[in-house]
Design an enzyme around this catalytic site. Structure first.
Site, mmCIF file in Angstrom:
data_model
loop_
_atom_site.group_PDB
_atom_site.id
_atom_site.type_symbol
_atom_site.label_atom_id
_atom_site.label_comp_id
_atom_site.label_asym_id
_atom_site.label_seq_id
_atom_site.Cartn_x
_atom_site.Cartn_y
_atom_site.Cartn_z
ATOM 1 N N THR A 10 0.822 -1.219 0.000
ATOM 2 C CA THR A 10 0.000 0.000 0.000
ATOM 3 C C THR A 10 0.853 1.265 0.000
ATOM 4 O O THR A 10 0.326 2.358 -0.138
ATOM 5 C CB THR A 10 -0.916 0.040 1.243
ATOM 6 O OG1 THR A 10 -0.075 -0.100 2.395
ATOM 7 C CG2 THR A 10 -1.951 -1.060 1.231
ATOM 8 N N SER A 127 18.089 1.902 4.013
ATOM 9 C CA SER A 127 17.895 3.349 3.866
ATOM 10 C C SER A 127 19.175 4.143 4.132
ATOM 11 O O SER A 127 19.997 3.769 4.984
ATOM 12 C CB SER A 127 16.817 3.786 4.871
ATOM 13 O OG SER A 127 16.828 5.174 5.036
ATOM 14 N N GLU A 129 19.205 6.640 5.808
ATOM 15 C CA GLU A 129 19.130 7.097 7.204
ATOM 16 C C GLU A 129 20.073 6.286 8.099
ATOM 17 O O GLU A 129 20.366 6.694 9.215
ATOM 18 C CB GLU A 129 17.697 7.003 7.722
ATOM 19 C CG GLU A 129 16.739 8.010 7.097
ATOM 20 C CD GLU A 129 16.894 9.438 7.640
ATOM 21 O OE1 GLU A 129 17.298 9.597 8.799
ATOM 22 O OE2 GLU A 129 16.605 10.378 6.875
ATOM 23 N N TYR A 151 14.234 4.867 13.690
ATOM 24 C CA TYR A 151 14.037 4.314 12.341
ATOM 25 C C TYR A 151 15.383 3.869 11.758
ATOM 26 O O TYR A 151 15.519 2.744 11.266
ATOM 27 C CB TYR A 151 13.380 5.368 11.443
ATOM 28 C CG TYR A 151 13.362 5.009 9.970
ATOM 29 C CD1 TYR A 151 12.419 4.125 9.455
ATOM 30 C CD2 TYR A 151 14.284 5.579 9.083
ATOM 31 C CE1 TYR A 151 12.402 3.803 8.098
ATOM 32 C CE2 TYR A 151 14.269 5.264 7.727
ATOM 33 C CZ TYR A 151 13.327 4.371 7.238
ATOM 34 O OH TYR A 151 13.318 4.053 5.899
HETATM 35 P P1 NAP Z 1 5.546 3.926 2.884
HETATM 36 O O1 NAP Z 1 4.836 4.607 1.760
HETATM 37 O O2 NAP Z 1 5.528 4.580 4.230
HETATM 38 O O3 NAP Z 1 4.938 2.462 3.033
HETATM 39 C C1 NAP Z 1 5.175 1.664 4.166
HETATM 40 C C2 NAP Z 1 4.414 0.367 4.000
HETATM 41 O O4 NAP Z 1 4.673 -0.475 5.123
HETATM 42 C C3 NAP Z 1 2.889 0.549 3.919
HETATM 43 O O5 NAP Z 1 2.389 -0.269 2.900
HETATM 44 C C4 NAP Z 1 2.417 0.010 5.273
HETATM 45 O O6 NAP Z 1 1.139 -0.559 5.255
HETATM 46 C C5 NAP Z 1 3.459 -1.070 5.515
HETATM 47 N N1 NAP Z 1 3.478 -1.517 6.901
HETATM 48 C C6 NAP Z 1 3.508 -0.759 8.014
HETATM 49 N N2 NAP Z 1 3.452 -1.534 9.110
HETATM 50 C C7 NAP Z 1 3.394 -2.834 8.668
HETATM 51 C C8 NAP Z 1 3.302 -4.085 9.318
HETATM 52 N N3 NAP Z 1 3.215 -4.177 10.647
HETATM 53 N N4 NAP Z 1 3.261 -5.206 8.564
HETATM 54 C C9 NAP Z 1 3.306 -5.111 7.218
HETATM 55 N N5 NAP Z 1 3.378 -3.947 6.530
HETATM 56 C C10 NAP Z 1 3.422 -2.817 7.256
HETATM 57 O O7 NAP Z 1 7.069 3.652 2.505
HETATM 58 P P2 NAP Z 1 7.785 3.734 1.062
HETATM 59 O O8 NAP Z 1 8.216 5.122 0.822
HETATM 60 O O9 NAP Z 1 6.980 3.022 0.069
HETATM 61 O O10 NAP Z 1 9.120 2.922 1.363
HETATM 62 C C11 NAP Z 1 9.192 1.514 1.170
HETATM 63 C C12 NAP Z 1 10.315 0.947 2.024
HETATM 64 O O11 NAP Z 1 11.540 1.555 1.639
HETATM 65 C C13 NAP Z 1 10.173 1.214 3.515
HETATM 66 O O12 NAP Z 1 10.715 0.096 4.196
HETATM 67 C C14 NAP Z 1 11.031 2.428 3.756
HETATM 68 O O13 NAP Z 1 11.478 2.488 5.083
HETATM 69 C C15 NAP Z 1 12.148 2.170 2.772
HETATM 70 N N6 NAP Z 1 12.843 3.361 2.261
HETATM 71 C C16 NAP Z 1 12.116 4.363 1.698
HETATM 72 C C17 NAP Z 1 12.773 5.473 1.201
HETATM 73 C C18 NAP Z 1 12.007 6.601 0.532
HETATM 74 O O14 NAP Z 1 12.592 7.674 0.320
HETATM 75 N N7 NAP Z 1 10.755 6.409 0.149
HETATM 76 C C19 NAP Z 1 14.170 5.547 1.273
HETATM 77 C C20 NAP Z 1 14.872 4.482 1.834
HETATM 78 C C21 NAP Z 1 14.195 3.381 2.317
HETATM 79 P P3 NAP Z 1 -0.203 0.260 5.697
HETATM 80 O O15 NAP Z 1 -0.503 1.191 4.564
HETATM 81 O O16 NAP Z 1 -1.227 -0.792 5.858
HETATM 82 O O17 NAP Z 1 0.158 0.970 6.973
#
Ligand code: NAP
Length: 328
Positions: A10, A127, A129, A151
């Site tokens: 999602t 990440s 971070e 985080y």
């Molecule tokens: P995001 O939009 O915040 O999405 C996070 C996802 O994790 C959502 O689908 C959420 O589901 C799910 N989630 C939360 N708690 C959960 C649980 N208990 N069990 C299973 N799923 C769970 O993040 P994103 O930007 O797409 O990033 C994807 C990944 O890459 C993350 O791990 C993030 O930390 C990492 N990352 C992102 C960036 C960036 O700049 N975007 C950079 C480096 C790393 P719900 O919607 O149901 O809450």
């Protein structure tokens, strides 16, 4: 038909990756948490080809069941408590989902794929971070970690346990150390989308100001669509490895504001922005800027969307959706 299983379906990256893998001919399974997740309906409408499977990164049994059902060739672990600011208030939950959740996923892969010659390939969403108070600039795969938030600490655990399971059990496991990546699907809580959405609303006269934290923070910002391509590329190599994915450019939040206001044809942003100490992080990360030369050389990956195009894409998207809301 190859089969892919995505946690965090999602989220921003989950949606981009589902679209990308579907385009490559994959059968895509997405894990959805909660008994009545409001995003499930939107997902089913927008991505009818994704089969949703219930599960939670806090619950090993659910991960095993989901993998037994999906029988994936590739697992992309994108699920996380991913908002740095929240991680300071919910440090235990963040450690459990963002950190221990990775261990549970790897254990589920061992249980379902077998101990010898496990066929499942695993991608972990690490990440920038993790670098936090940076030890060298730009940051590479070899730069030591010094996370500055719960985080970041949880992501360091997730990264290390991924490497450890690769080395200990021969699992094809890769960790992508991704720098910030944005786009129209970014959650409204993240600073770039908060700005692009507020700019659209100010332009349309439905919002008067934006309340911001530290405007001097600098990030290496790319486009999410480019970054999910790198995730897939990592899992197509002969052997698993870890890669930094970044643009190699850094821009301040102030610069993002300036471009976003310009894009909407609004005057100087200073009159619309108010800073509030509540939006400052207890500990800020230093200048994050990535060196992705290993990914560029070994994977042949390069980003296609540059910073000005990214800001334009986000502001134009938010102008369109906010205008449509007003017409309803
Ligand atoms: P995001 O939009 O915040 O999405 C996070 C996802 O994790 C959502 O689908 C959420 O589901 C799910 N989630 C939360 N708690 C959960 C649980 N208990 N069990 C299973 N799923 C769970 O993040 P994103 O930007 O797409 O990033 C994807 C990944 O890459 C993350 O791990 C993030 O930390 C990492 N990352 C992102 C960036 C960036 O700049 N975007 C950079 C480096 C790393 P719900 O919607 O149901 O809450």
């Amino acid at each position: 038909m190859p089969r892919a299983f995505i946690t965090g379906i999602t989220g921003q990256d989950g949606q981009h990756l589902a679209e990308f893998l579907h385009g490559k001919g994959y059968q895509v399974f997405g894990m959805i948490k909660g008994q009545n997740n409001p995003r499930a309906i939107q997902l089913a409408e927008e991505f009818p080809y994704v089969e949703l499977i219930p599960g939670d990164l806090a619950d090993l049994t659910s991960l095993v069941s989901a993998l037994e059902y999906a029988q994936p060739d590739e697992v992309y672990n994108l699920g996380a408590i991913s908002f740095v600011a929240i991680s300071f208030n919910q440090a235990e939950l963040t450690s459990n989902i963002t950190g221990l959740g990775v261990l549970r996923m790897l254990e589920a892969i061992r249980m379902v794929g077998g101990v010898q010659n496990n066929p499942i390939r695993f991608y972990q969403a690490s990440s920038s971070e993790m670098f936090g108070q940076v030890r060298q600039t730009p940051q590479t795969e070899l730069t030591p970690f010094h996370p500055r938030s719960p985080y970041g600490c949880a992501k360091v655990f997730g990264h290390n346990i991924t490497v450890n399971y690769r080395e200990s059990y021969g699992i094809y496991a890769c960790s992508g150390i991704l720098f910030n990546h944005e786009g129209p699907r970014r959650g409204l809580e993240f600073v770039t989308r908060k700005v692009s959405n507020a700019v659209a609303r100010i332009k349309l006269g439905v919002q008067q100001e934006i309340v911001m934290g530290n405007l001097d923070a600098k990030r290496d910002w790319g486009y999410a669509g480019d970054y999910v391509r790198a995730m897939w590329m990592m899992l197509q190599q002969d052997s698993p490895d870890d890669y930094v994915i970044s643009t190699g450019e850094t821009h301040s939040i102030e610069e993002f504001l300036t471009r976003a206001f310009d894009e909407a044809g609004l005057p100087d942003w200073h009159q619309f922005v108010r800073q509030d100490p509540r939006f400052f992080r207890p500990a800020e990360v230093d200048l994050l800027i990535g060196d992705s030369s290993k990914a560029r050389k070994n994977l042949g990956w390069t980003p296609e969307v540059d910073f000005p195009s990214l800001v334009t894409m986000m502001v134009q998207h938010d102008l369109a959706i906010e205008t449509a809301k007003l017409r309803k």
